[in-house]
Each structure stands twice: as C-alpha cells, then as structure tokens.
Design a protein around this motif. Structure first.
Motif, PDB file in Angstrom:
ATOM      1  N   LEU A  82       0.811  -1.210   0.000  1.00  0.00           N
ATOM      2  CA  LEU A  82       0.000   0.000   0.000  1.00  0.00           C
ATOM      3  C   LEU A  82       0.850   1.267   0.000  1.00  0.00           C
ATOM      4  CD1 LEU A  82      -2.872  -0.990   2.429  1.00  0.00           C
ATOM      5  CD2 LEU A  82      -2.947  -0.801  -0.056  1.00  0.00           C
ATOM      6  N   ASP A  83       2.071   1.191   0.531  1.00  0.00           N
ATOM      7  CA  ASP A  83       2.939   2.368   0.520  1.00  0.00           C
ATOM      8  C   ASP A  83       3.968   2.230  -0.589  1.00  0.00           C
ATOM      9  OD1 ASP A  83       4.729   0.495   1.555  1.00  0.00           O
ATOM     10  OD2 ASP A  83       4.511   1.206   3.599  1.00  0.00           O
ATOM     11  N   SER A  84       5.105   2.849  -0.468  1.00  0.00           N
ATOM     12  CA  SER A  84       6.096   2.782  -1.551  1.00  0.00           C
ATOM     13  C   SER A  84       7.509   2.628  -1.011  1.00  0.00           C
ATOM     14  CB  SER A  84       6.006   4.030  -2.437  1.00  0.00           C
ATOM     15  OG  SER A  84       6.203   5.197  -1.656  1.00  0.00           O
ATOM     16  N   ASN A  85       7.676   1.794   0.021  1.00  0.00           N
ATOM     17  CA  ASN A  85       9.009   1.627   0.604  1.00  0.00           C
ATOM     18  C   ASN A  85       9.592   0.232   0.380  1.00  0.00           C
ATOM     19  OD1 ASN A  85       7.440   0.114   2.287  1.00  0.00           O
ATOM     20  ND2 ASN A  85       8.004   1.168   4.171  1.00  0.00           N
ATOM     21  N   GLY A  86       9.088  -0.513  -0.590  1.00  0.00           N
ATOM     22  CA  GLY A  86       9.508  -1.896  -0.782  1.00  0.00           C
ATOM     23  C   GLY A  86      10.605  -2.118  -1.801  1.00  0.00           C
ATOM     24  N   ASP A  87      11.283  -1.055  -2.252  1.00  0.00           N
ATOM     25  CA  ASP A  87      12.325  -1.209  -3.276  1.00  0.00           C
ATOM     26  C   ASP A  87      13.375  -2.253  -2.927  1.00  0.00           C
ATOM     27  OD1 ASP A  87      11.116   0.672  -4.814  1.00  0.00           O
ATOM     28  OD2 ASP A  87      12.782   2.087  -4.800  1.00  0.00           O
ATOM     29  N   SER A  88      13.740  -2.332  -1.658  1.00  0.00           N
ATOM     30  CA  SER A  88      14.828  -3.245  -1.277  1.00  0.00           C
ATOM     31  C   SER A  88      14.330  -4.667  -1.019  1.00  0.00           C
ATOM     32  CB  SER A  88      15.524  -2.711  -0.021  1.00  0.00           C
ATOM     33  OG  SER A  88      14.628  -2.717   1.073  1.00  0.00           O
ATOM     34  N   GLN A  89      13.038  -4.907  -1.157  1.00  0.00           N
ATOM     35  CA  GLN A  89      12.496  -6.221  -0.822  1.00  0.00           C
ATOM     36  C   GLN A  89      12.356  -7.158  -2.016  1.00  0.00           C
ATOM     37  OE1 GLN A  89       8.889  -5.193   1.206  1.00  0.00           O
ATOM     38  NE2 GLN A  89       9.951  -4.831   3.133  1.00  0.00           N
ATOM     39  N   ALA A  90      12.306  -6.634  -3.241  1.00  0.00           N
ATOM     40  CA  ALA A  90      12.131  -7.505  -4.407  1.00  0.00           C
ATOM     41  C   ALA A  90      12.477  -6.754  -5.685  1.00  0.00           C
ATOM     42  CB  ALA A  90      10.695  -8.010  -4.488  1.00  0.00           C
ATOM     43  N   LYS A  91      12.545  -7.489  -6.776  1.00  0.00           N
ATOM     44  CA  LYS A  91      12.790  -6.898  -8.098  1.00  0.00           C
ATOM     45  C   LYS A  91      11.529  -6.262  -8.677  1.00  0.00           C
ATOM     46  CE  LYS A  91      17.104  -8.147  -8.659  1.00  0.00           C
ATOM     47  NZ  LYS A  91      18.134  -7.155  -8.467  1.00  0.00           N
ATOM     48  N   ASP A  92      10.365  -6.910  -8.512  1.00  0.00           N
ATOM     49  CA  ASP A  92       9.088  -6.368  -8.997  1.00  0.00           C
ATOM     50  C   ASP A  92       8.348  -5.756  -7.821  1.00  0.00           C
ATOM     51  OD1 ASP A  92       9.735  -7.449 -11.423  1.00  0.00           O
ATOM     52  OD2 ASP A  92       8.226  -9.022 -11.378  1.00  0.00           O
ATOM     53  N   VAL A  93       8.025  -4.461  -7.921  1.00  0.00           N
ATOM     54  CA  VAL A  93       7.366  -3.756  -6.821  1.00  0.00           C
ATOM     55  C   VAL A  93       6.101  -3.087  -7.338  1.00  0.00           C
ATOM     56  CG1 VAL A  93       7.619  -2.001  -5.033  1.00  0.00           C
ATOM     57  CG2 VAL A  93       9.619  -3.333  -5.737  1.00  0.00           C
ATOM     58  N   CYS A  94       4.963  -3.520  -6.830  1.00  0.00           N
ATOM     59  CA  CYS A  94       3.683  -2.875  -7.145  1.00  0.00           C
ATOM     60  C   CYS A  94       3.325  -1.973  -5.971  1.00  0.00           C
ATOM     61  CB  CYS A  94       2.589  -3.918  -7.369  1.00  0.00           C
ATOM     62  SG  CYS A  94       2.790  -4.842  -8.898  1.00  0.00           S
ATOM     63  N   TRP A  95       3.402  -0.667  -6.193  1.00  0.00           N
ATOM     64  CA  TRP A  95       3.229   0.328  -5.138  1.00  0.00           C
ATOM     65  C   TRP A  95       1.795   0.747  -4.939  1.00  0.00           C
ATOM     66  CZ3 TRP A  95       7.205   4.302  -7.316  1.00  0.00           C
ATOM     67  CH2 TRP A  95       8.491   3.919  -6.975  1.00  0.00           C
ATOM     68  N   PHE A 147      -1.532  -8.134   4.865  1.00  0.00           N
ATOM     69  CA  PHE A 147      -2.772  -8.613   4.277  1.00  0.00           C
ATOM     70  C   PHE A 147      -2.550  -8.984   2.821  1.00  0.00           C
ATOM     71  CE2 PHE A 147      -3.929  -6.051   7.875  1.00  0.00           C
ATOM     72  CZ  PHE A 147      -4.893  -6.817   8.493  1.00  0.00           C
ATOM     73  N   VAL A 148      -3.207 -10.036   2.364  1.00  0.00           N
ATOM     74  CA  VAL A 148      -3.096 -10.503   0.988  1.00  0.00           C
ATOM     75  C   VAL A 148      -4.498 -10.554   0.395  1.00  0.00           C
ATOM     76  CG1 VAL A 148      -2.379 -12.408  -0.509  1.00  0.00           C
ATOM     77  CG2 VAL A 148      -1.061 -11.891   1.563  1.00  0.00           C
ATOM     78  N   LYS A 149      -4.643  -9.973  -0.775  1.00  0.00           N
ATOM     79  CA  LYS A 149      -5.914 -10.045  -1.487  1.00  0.00           C
ATOM     80  C   LYS A 149      -5.607 -10.618  -2.857  1.00  0.00           C
ATOM     81  CE  LYS A 149      -9.095  -6.888  -1.036  1.00  0.00           C
ATOM     82  NZ  LYS A 149      -9.926  -5.682  -1.120  1.00  0.00           N
ATOM     83  N   ALA A 150      -6.356 -11.624  -3.269  1.00  0.00           N
ATOM     84  CA  ALA A 150      -6.115 -12.272  -4.557  1.00  0.00           C
ATOM     85  C   ALA A 150      -7.423 -12.429  -5.317  1.00  0.00           C
ATOM     86  CB  ALA A 150      -5.468 -13.642  -4.347  1.00  0.00           C
ATOM     87  N   PHE A 151      -7.317 -12.349  -6.644  1.00  0.00           N
ATOM     88  CA  PHE A 151      -8.454 -12.562  -7.539  1.00  0.00           C
ATOM     89  C   PHE A 151      -8.061 -13.647  -8.531  1.00  0.00           C
ATOM     90  CE2 PHE A 151      -8.707  -8.294  -5.974  1.00  0.00           C
ATOM     91  CZ  PHE A 151     -10.054  -8.043  -5.789  1.00  0.00           C
ATOM     92  N   ILE A 152      -8.839 -14.711  -8.590  1.00  0.00           N
ATOM     93  CA  ILE A 152      -8.633 -15.781  -9.564  1.00  0.00           C
ATOM     94  C   ILE A 152      -9.800 -15.702 -10.536  1.00  0.00           C
ATOM     95  CG2 ILE A 152      -8.348 -18.262  -9.943  1.00  0.00           C
ATOM     96  CD1 ILE A 152      -6.124 -17.080  -8.179  1.00  0.00           C
ATOM     97  N   ASN A 153      -9.477 -15.571 -11.825  1.00  0.00           N
ATOM     98  CA  ASN A 153     -10.505 -15.439 -12.869  1.00  0.00           C
ATOM     99  C   ASN A 153     -11.466 -14.283 -12.571  1.00  0.00           C
ATOM    100  OD1 ASN A 153      -9.381 -17.717 -14.095  1.00  0.00           O
ATOM    101  ND2 ASN A 153     -10.757 -19.095 -13.024  1.00  0.00           N
ATOM    102  N   GLY A 154     -10.929 -13.205 -11.998  1.00  0.00           N
ATOM    103  CA  GLY A 154     -11.723 -12.019 -11.724  1.00  0.00           C
ATOM    104  C   GLY A 154     -12.542 -12.071 -10.450  1.00  0.00           C
ATOM    105  N   GLY A 210     -11.641 -16.042   2.395  1.00  0.00           N
ATOM    106  CA  GLY A 210     -10.839 -16.664   3.442  1.00  0.00           C
ATOM    107  C   GLY A 210      -9.475 -16.037   3.633  1.00  0.00           C
ATOM    108  N   MET A 211      -9.228 -14.879   3.028  1.00  0.00           N
ATOM    109  CA  MET A 211      -7.924 -14.230   3.139  1.00  0.00           C
ATOM    110  C   MET A 211      -8.044 -12.883   3.865  1.00  0.00           C
ATOM    111  SD  MET A 211      -6.464 -15.155  -0.650  1.00  0.00           S
ATOM    112  CE  MET A 211      -4.831 -14.550  -0.339  1.00  0.00           C
ATOM    113  N   GLU A 212      -8.974 -12.766   4.808  1.00  0.00           N
ATOM    114  CA  GLU A 212      -9.241 -11.503   5.467  1.00  0.00           C
ATOM    115  C   GLU A 212      -8.253 -11.186   6.590  1.00  0.00           C
ATOM    116  OE1 GLU A 212     -11.641 -13.903   5.004  1.00  0.00           O
ATOM    117  OE2 GLU A 212     -12.620 -12.962   3.291  1.00  0.00           O
ATOM    118  N   SER A 213      -7.554 -12.173   7.100  1.00  0.00           N
ATOM    119  CA  SER A 213      -6.639 -11.988   8.225  1.00  0.00           C
ATOM    120  C   SER A 213      -5.275 -11.499   7.766  1.00  0.00           C
ATOM    121  CB  SER A 213      -6.448 -13.315   8.971  1.00  0.00           C
ATOM    122  OG  SER A 213      -7.675 -13.808   9.423  1.00  0.00           O
ATOM    123  N   LYS A 214      -4.527 -10.924   8.704  1.00  0.00           N
ATOM    124  CA  LYS A 214      -3.145 -10.536   8.444  1.00  0.00           C
ATOM    125  C   LYS A 214      -2.290 -11.803   8.500  1.00  0.00           C
ATOM    126  CE  LYS A 214       0.467  -7.407   9.972  1.00  0.00           C
ATOM    127  NZ  LYS A 214       0.841  -6.357  10.933  1.00  0.00           N
TER     128      LYS A 214
END
Length: 121
Positions: A35-48, A86-93, A98-102
């Motif tokens: 949700l923020d923009s401080n993940g540069d050092s955590q991975a190669k692909d960063v979705c901010w 938190f993780v939110k995922a969409f499969i086939n839209g 069941g992914m509401e927890s941290k």
C-alpha cells in the motif's frame, strides 16, 4: 512467492508480475505488492500504493476429461522484515475468500487448485 502448478501441485513454477509500475527494485527475485512505496529493497518487482499485480506466465486454459482441479496457485508471504501483512487475490476475476486476516512472515496465504485459471491478480 507466487507459484503456479499445472499438474495438481506436483511441480511448481514461479510467477512474475507483468504489469508492476516498478521493475527495478534492488531486492532479490520476487514480488512486493504494498500500500505504501518503501519496498524497493524487498524484491525486483514492486507494485506500489495498492496497484494490482497481474501475475504470469500467461496461463493457457486446460481442457481435461477428469473432474479433478488441475491448476494450483500458491501465494506465500516473504520472510524478511515487513513481509507480513494482508493478501488479497483474484482468480478469474473473482476475489478469493478466506484471506481476510493478516498473514505472518513466511505464511502460505493461498494454496488452492482450480479446474481452469485464466487470470491471477
């Protein structure tokens, strides 16, 4: 990690984010969606800033005569500092329920097989 299996979970392949706005993070291979923009050092692909990440490789629709789900998706949080959350995922839209927890660091948030997978976000 974002992994996909086309053989009911016998073997797994790493997926990449095909549309992340930042593809040159300084971290190891992998994907950070945050949700923020401080993940540069955590991975190669960063979705901010809550940007959706379209996961690939491109997935072909599988036609089969068996009724068992064949394509499996596994999403796991990282094990470094600030990799919990938190993780939110969409499969086939459709949003995966069941992914509401941290999720703690190093936790599998999703490990499920589907009859057909056309898109993963």
């Amino acid at each position: 990690d974002a992994m996909i299996s086309f053989d009911q979970g016998s073997t797994w392949e790493a997926m990449a984010c095909s549309d992340c706005p930042k593809k040159d993070g300084t971290g190891p291979a992998g994907i950070v969606v945050e949700l923020d923009s401080n993940g540069d050092s955590q991975a190669k692909d960063v979705c901010w800033k809550g940007t959706l990440c379209l996961l690939g490789p491109p997935i072909a629709t599988t036609t089969t005569t068996t009724t068992a789900p064949r394509t499996c998706v596994r999403l796991t949080t990282g094990e470094r500092t600030n990799d919990d959350g938190f993780v939110k995922a969409f499969i086939n839209g459709m949003e995966v329920s069941g992914m509401e927890s941290k999720f703690a660091k190093g936790t599998t948030a999703l490990n499920k097989c589907y009859e057909e997978v056309h898109s993963i976000q």
